[in-house]
Motif scaffolding. Structure first.
Motif, PDB file in Angstrom:
ATOM      1  N   LEU A 267      22.143 -44.236  56.938  1.00  0.00           N
ATOM      2  CA  LEU A 267      21.676 -43.203  57.858  1.00  0.00           C
ATOM      3  C   LEU A 267      21.933 -41.810  57.301  1.00  0.00           C
ATOM      4  O   LEU A 267      21.121 -40.901  57.487  1.00  0.00           O
ATOM      5  CB  LEU A 267      22.355 -43.369  59.218  1.00  0.00           C
ATOM      6  CG  LEU A 267      21.963 -44.609  60.013  1.00  0.00           C
ATOM      7  CD1 LEU A 267      22.820 -44.736  61.265  1.00  0.00           C
ATOM      8  CD2 LEU A 267      20.489 -44.572  60.394  1.00  0.00           C
TER       9      LEU A 267
ATOM     10  N   HIS B 229      20.208 -40.558  61.509  1.00  0.00           N
ATOM     11  CA  HIS B 229      19.221 -40.221  60.481  1.00  0.00           C
ATOM     12  C   HIS B 229      18.635 -38.823  60.678  1.00  0.00           C
ATOM     13  O   HIS B 229      17.643 -38.478  60.050  1.00  0.00           O
ATOM     14  CB  HIS B 229      18.106 -41.265  60.454  1.00  0.00           C
ATOM     15  CG  HIS B 229      17.332 -41.377  61.733  1.00  0.00           C
ATOM     16  ND1 HIS B 229      17.896 -41.789  62.918  1.00  0.00           N
ATOM     17  CD2 HIS B 229      16.030 -41.114  62.024  1.00  0.00           C
ATOM     18  CE1 HIS B 229      16.979 -41.780  63.873  1.00  0.00           C
ATOM     19  NE2 HIS B 229      15.848 -41.370  63.359  1.00  0.00           N
TER      20      HIS B 229
ATOM     21  N   ALA C 233      21.229 -49.662  60.659  1.00  0.00           N
ATOM     22  CA  ALA C 233      20.686 -48.469  60.022  1.00  0.00           C
ATOM     23  C   ALA C 233      19.215 -48.624  59.660  1.00  0.00           C
ATOM     24  O   ALA C 233      18.473 -47.640  59.638  1.00  0.00           O
ATOM     25  CB  ALA C 233      21.501 -48.136  58.771  1.00  0.00           C
TER      26      ALA C 233
ATOM     27  N   PRO D 205      16.160 -45.983  63.028  1.00  0.00           N
ATOM     28  CA  PRO D 205      15.147 -44.922  62.932  1.00  0.00           C
ATOM     29  C   PRO D 205      13.825 -45.295  63.599  1.00  0.00           C
ATOM     30  O   PRO D 205      13.203 -44.443  64.255  1.00  0.00           O
ATOM     31  CB  PRO D 205      14.989 -44.738  61.413  1.00  0.00           C
ATOM     32  CG  PRO D 205      16.316 -45.121  60.859  1.00  0.00           C
ATOM     33  CD  PRO D 205      16.750 -46.285  61.707  1.00  0.00           C
TER      34      PRO D 205
ATOM     35  N   ARG E  56      19.205 -40.666  55.044  1.00  0.00           N
ATOM     36  CA  ARG E  56      18.027 -40.247  55.814  1.00  0.00           C
ATOM     37  C   ARG E  56      18.262 -38.883  56.458  1.00  0.00           C
ATOM     38  O   ARG E  56      17.353 -38.052  56.553  1.00  0.00           O
ATOM     39  CB  ARG E  56      17.709 -41.293  56.891  1.00  0.00           C
ATOM     40  CG  ARG E  56      17.320 -42.662  56.364  1.00  0.00           C
ATOM     41  CD  ARG E  56      15.885 -42.678  55.867  1.00  0.00           C
ATOM     42  NE  ARG E  56      14.921 -42.443  56.937  1.00  0.00           N
ATOM     43  CZ  ARG E  56      14.379 -43.405  57.681  1.00  0.00           C
ATOM     44  NH1 ARG E  56      14.711 -44.684  57.479  1.00  0.00           N
ATOM     45  NH2 ARG E  56      13.493 -43.116  58.600  1.00  0.00           N
TER      46      ARG E  56
END
Length: 213
Positions: A74, A51, A14, A18, A77
Protein backbone atom coordinates in the motif's frame (compact mmCIF):
# COMPACT_ATOMS: atom_id res chain seq x y z
CA UNK A 1 10.19 10.74 19.20
CA UNK A 2 9.28 7.03 19.52
CA UNK A 3 10.86 4.46 17.25
CA UNK A 4 9.71 0.96 16.35
CA UNK A 5 10.75 -2.16 14.48
CA UNK A 6 7.20 -3.38 13.97
CA UNK A 7 6.51 -4.72 10.48
CA UNK A 8 3.12 -4.96 8.81
CA UNK A 9 2.55 -7.13 5.76
CA UNK A 10 -0.92 -7.93 4.40
CA UNK A 11 -0.38 -8.67 0.69
CA UNK A 12 -3.86 -10.12 0.06
CA UNK A 13 -5.65 -7.21 1.70
CA UNK A 14 -3.31 -4.74 0.01
CA UNK A 15 -4.19 -6.16 -3.39
CA UNK A 16 -7.95 -6.03 -2.78
CA UNK A 17 -8.35 -2.80 -0.83
CA UNK A 18 -7.62 -0.28 -3.63
CA UNK A 19 -10.33 -1.83 -5.82
CA UNK A 20 -12.83 -2.03 -2.96
CA UNK A 21 -12.02 1.52 -1.94
CA UNK A 22 -12.69 2.74 -5.48
CA UNK A 23 -16.05 0.97 -5.56
CA UNK A 24 -16.94 2.49 -2.18
CA UNK A 25 -15.95 5.92 -3.44
CA UNK A 26 -18.26 5.68 -6.42
CA UNK A 27 -21.02 4.53 -4.08
CA UNK A 28 -20.82 7.69 -1.97
CA UNK A 29 -17.76 7.32 0.25
CA UNK A 30 -15.85 9.99 -1.68
CA UNK A 31 -18.33 12.59 -0.47
CA UNK A 32 -17.63 11.58 3.12
CA UNK A 33 -13.89 11.71 2.45
CA UNK A 34 -14.18 15.26 1.12
CA UNK A 35 -16.35 16.32 4.05
CA UNK A 36 -13.89 14.80 6.51
CA UNK A 37 -11.04 16.97 5.23
CA UNK A 38 -12.97 20.17 4.50
CA UNK A 39 -11.55 23.22 6.25
CA UNK A 40 -8.22 21.69 7.24
CA UNK A 41 -5.09 23.82 7.10
CA UNK A 42 -1.44 23.72 8.12
CA UNK A 43 0.46 20.52 8.93
CA UNK A 44 -1.56 17.31 8.91
CA UNK A 45 -0.64 13.74 9.82
CA UNK A 46 -2.72 11.06 8.12
CA UNK A 47 -2.42 7.83 10.06
CA UNK A 48 -2.84 4.67 8.01
CA UNK A 49 -2.88 6.36 4.62
CA UNK A 50 -3.26 3.08 2.73
CA UNK A 51 -2.83 3.57 -1.01
CA UNK A 52 -3.39 7.33 -0.75
CA UNK A 53 -7.10 7.51 -1.57
CA UNK A 54 -7.52 10.56 0.67
CA UNK A 55 -4.75 12.65 -0.90
CA UNK A 56 -6.86 14.02 -3.75
CA UNK A 57 -9.36 15.52 -1.29
CA UNK A 58 -7.04 17.69 0.83
CA UNK A 59 -7.90 21.41 0.58
CA UNK A 60 -5.25 23.86 -0.63
CA UNK A 61 -4.83 25.46 2.81
CA UNK A 62 -3.03 22.29 3.94
CA UNK A 63 0.68 23.03 3.70
CA UNK A 64 1.96 19.47 4.29
CA UNK A 65 0.62 15.99 4.84
CA UNK A 66 2.75 13.44 6.70
CA UNK A 67 1.21 10.19 5.47
CA UNK A 68 2.01 7.19 7.67
CA UNK A 69 1.59 3.72 6.14
CA UNK A 70 3.34 0.56 7.39
CA UNK A 71 2.10 -1.91 4.76
CA UNK A 72 4.73 -1.98 1.97
CA UNK A 73 2.42 -2.76 -0.97
CA UNK A 74 0.00 0.00 0.00
CA UNK A 75 2.83 2.40 0.77
CA UNK A 76 4.19 2.07 -2.76
CA UNK A 77 0.77 2.91 -4.14
CA UNK A 78 0.54 5.86 -1.73
CA UNK A 79 3.86 7.25 -2.98
CA UNK A 80 2.46 7.21 -6.52
CA UNK A 81 -0.70 8.98 -5.36
CA UNK A 82 1.37 11.56 -3.47
CA UNK A 83 3.00 12.64 -6.73
CA UNK A 84 -0.44 13.54 -8.08
CA UNK A 85 -1.79 15.16 -4.91
CA UNK A 86 -2.88 18.83 -4.87
CA UNK A 87 -0.87 19.47 -1.70
CA UNK A 88 2.60 18.36 -0.58
CA UNK A 89 2.48 14.79 0.77
CA UNK A 90 5.35 12.87 2.36
CA UNK A 91 4.72 9.12 2.63
CA UNK A 92 6.65 7.40 5.43
CA UNK A 93 7.06 3.88 6.78
CA UNK A 94 5.76 3.99 10.35
CA UNK A 95 3.00 2.64 12.56
CA UNK A 96 0.13 4.36 14.32
CA UNK A 97 1.50 4.02 17.83
CA UNK A 98 4.98 5.34 16.92
CA UNK A 99 4.47 8.42 14.75
CA UNK A 100 7.60 10.06 13.30
CA UNK A 101 6.65 13.55 14.47
CA UNK A 102 7.64 15.69 17.44
CA UNK A 103 5.33 16.64 20.27
CA UNK A 104 2.68 19.27 19.45
CA UNK A 105 3.91 19.70 15.87
CA UNK A 106 0.70 18.99 13.93
CA UNK A 107 -2.42 21.08 13.33
CA UNK A 108 -4.60 18.07 12.57
CA UNK A 109 -4.58 14.27 12.60
CA UNK A 110 -6.70 12.17 10.24
CA UNK A 111 -7.93 8.59 10.62
CA UNK A 112 -9.96 7.22 7.70
CA UNK A 113 -11.08 3.60 8.06
CA UNK A 114 -8.01 2.86 10.16
CA UNK A 115 -8.99 2.63 13.84
CA UNK A 116 -10.81 -0.61 13.05
CA UNK A 117 -7.54 -2.27 12.10
CA UNK A 118 -4.73 -0.87 14.26
CA UNK A 119 -3.61 -3.37 16.93
CA UNK A 120 -4.19 -0.88 19.77
CA UNK A 121 -6.63 2.00 19.11
CA UNK A 122 -5.87 3.58 22.48
CA UNK A 123 -2.15 3.74 21.71
CA UNK A 124 -2.81 5.13 18.22
CA UNK A 125 -5.05 7.87 19.59
CA UNK A 126 -2.56 8.66 22.35
CA UNK A 127 0.11 9.18 19.69
CA UNK A 128 -2.22 11.41 17.70
CA UNK A 129 -2.83 13.46 20.83
CA UNK A 130 0.92 13.67 21.48
CA UNK A 131 1.75 15.14 18.07
CA UNK A 132 -1.23 17.53 17.94
CA UNK A 133 -0.93 21.11 19.05
CA UNK A 134 -3.26 22.21 21.86
CA UNK A 135 -6.58 22.87 20.17
CA UNK A 136 -5.55 20.74 17.19
CA UNK A 137 -8.20 18.71 15.41
CA UNK A 138 -8.72 14.99 15.16
CA UNK A 139 -10.77 14.03 12.10
CA UNK A 140 -12.11 10.48 11.94
CA UNK A 141 -14.13 8.51 9.39
CA UNK A 142 -14.66 4.97 10.62
CA UNK A 143 -16.99 2.02 10.90
CA UNK A 144 -17.74 0.27 14.15
CA UNK A 145 -20.13 -1.30 16.61
CA UNK A 146 -23.67 -2.10 15.50
CA UNK A 147 -26.76 -0.79 17.25
CA UNK A 148 -28.61 -4.07 17.73
CA UNK A 149 -27.66 -6.98 20.04
CA UNK A 150 -27.94 -9.50 17.22
CA UNK A 151 -25.50 -7.71 14.95
CA UNK A 152 -23.15 -6.96 17.85
CA UNK A 153 -23.02 -10.72 18.50
CA UNK A 154 -22.21 -11.36 14.85
CA UNK A 155 -19.47 -8.72 14.95
CA UNK A 156 -17.96 -10.25 18.08
CA UNK A 157 -17.95 -13.70 16.49
CA UNK A 158 -16.32 -12.41 13.30
CA UNK A 159 -13.73 -10.34 15.16
CA UNK A 160 -12.74 -13.31 17.34
CA UNK A 161 -12.25 -15.67 14.42
CA UNK A 162 -11.62 -15.15 10.72
CA UNK A 163 -12.27 -11.50 9.87
CA UNK A 164 -9.12 -9.73 11.16
CA UNK A 165 -6.91 -12.31 9.42
CA UNK A 166 -8.80 -11.92 6.15
CA UNK A 167 -9.14 -8.12 6.20
CA UNK A 168 -5.75 -6.79 7.25
CA UNK A 169 -6.51 -6.64 10.97
CA UNK A 170 -9.96 -5.06 10.61
CA UNK A 171 -12.40 -5.44 13.52
CA UNK A 172 -16.05 -4.80 12.78
CA UNK A 173 -17.30 -4.09 16.29
CA UNK A 174 -15.00 -1.56 17.92
CA UNK A 175 -16.68 1.36 19.70
CA UNK A 176 -14.68 4.08 17.97
CA UNK A 177 -16.45 7.06 19.53
CA UNK A 178 -15.81 5.71 23.02
CA UNK A 179 -12.14 5.17 22.13
CA UNK A 180 -11.81 8.78 20.97
CA UNK A 181 -13.40 10.09 24.15
CA UNK A 182 -11.29 7.84 26.39
CA UNK A 183 -8.18 9.21 24.69
CA UNK A 184 -9.05 12.65 26.06
CA UNK A 185 -10.43 14.29 22.93
CA UNK A 186 -13.51 16.50 23.01
CA UNK A 187 -15.90 15.54 20.21
CA UNK A 188 -17.27 18.61 18.45
CA UNK A 189 -19.21 17.11 15.56
CA UNK A 190 -20.42 13.57 14.93
CA UNK A 191 -22.51 12.10 12.14
CA UNK A 192 -23.57 8.47 12.25
CA UNK A 193 -24.80 6.82 9.08
CA UNK A 194 -25.14 3.41 7.49
CA UNK A 195 -23.10 2.71 4.38
CA UNK A 196 -23.69 1.49 1.76
CA UNK A 197 -26.92 0.15 3.28
CA UNK A 198 -28.14 -0.99 6.67
CA UNK A 199 -28.39 -4.36 8.31
CA UNK A 200 -24.85 -5.74 7.95
CA UNK A 201 -21.92 -5.99 10.39
CA UNK A 202 -20.07 -3.42 8.24
CA UNK A 203 -22.86 -0.83 7.90
CA UNK A 204 -22.31 1.34 10.96
CA UNK A 205 -20.18 4.33 10.00
CA UNK A 206 -19.38 7.63 11.65
CA UNK A 207 -17.63 10.84 10.68
CA UNK A 208 -16.49 13.25 13.35
CA UNK A 209 -14.28 16.07 14.51
CA UNK A 210 -12.68 16.23 17.93
CA UNK A 211 -10.16 18.57 19.51
CA UNK A 212 -7.13 18.11 21.70
CA UNK A 213 -7.44 20.12 24.93
Amino acid sequence: MPTTTTRVNHPFFASVWPLLSRVMGRGGMDEHRKALLAGLSGNVVEIGAGHGVMFAHYPPAVTRVLAVEPEPHLRRRAAEAAARAPVPVEVVDAVADHLPATDQSMDAAVFALVLCSVPDPAAALAEARRVLKPGGELRFLEHGRADTPGLVHVQQMMDATFWPRLAGGCHTGRDIVAEVERAGFAIRTLERYQFPFGGTPFSFHMRGTATRP
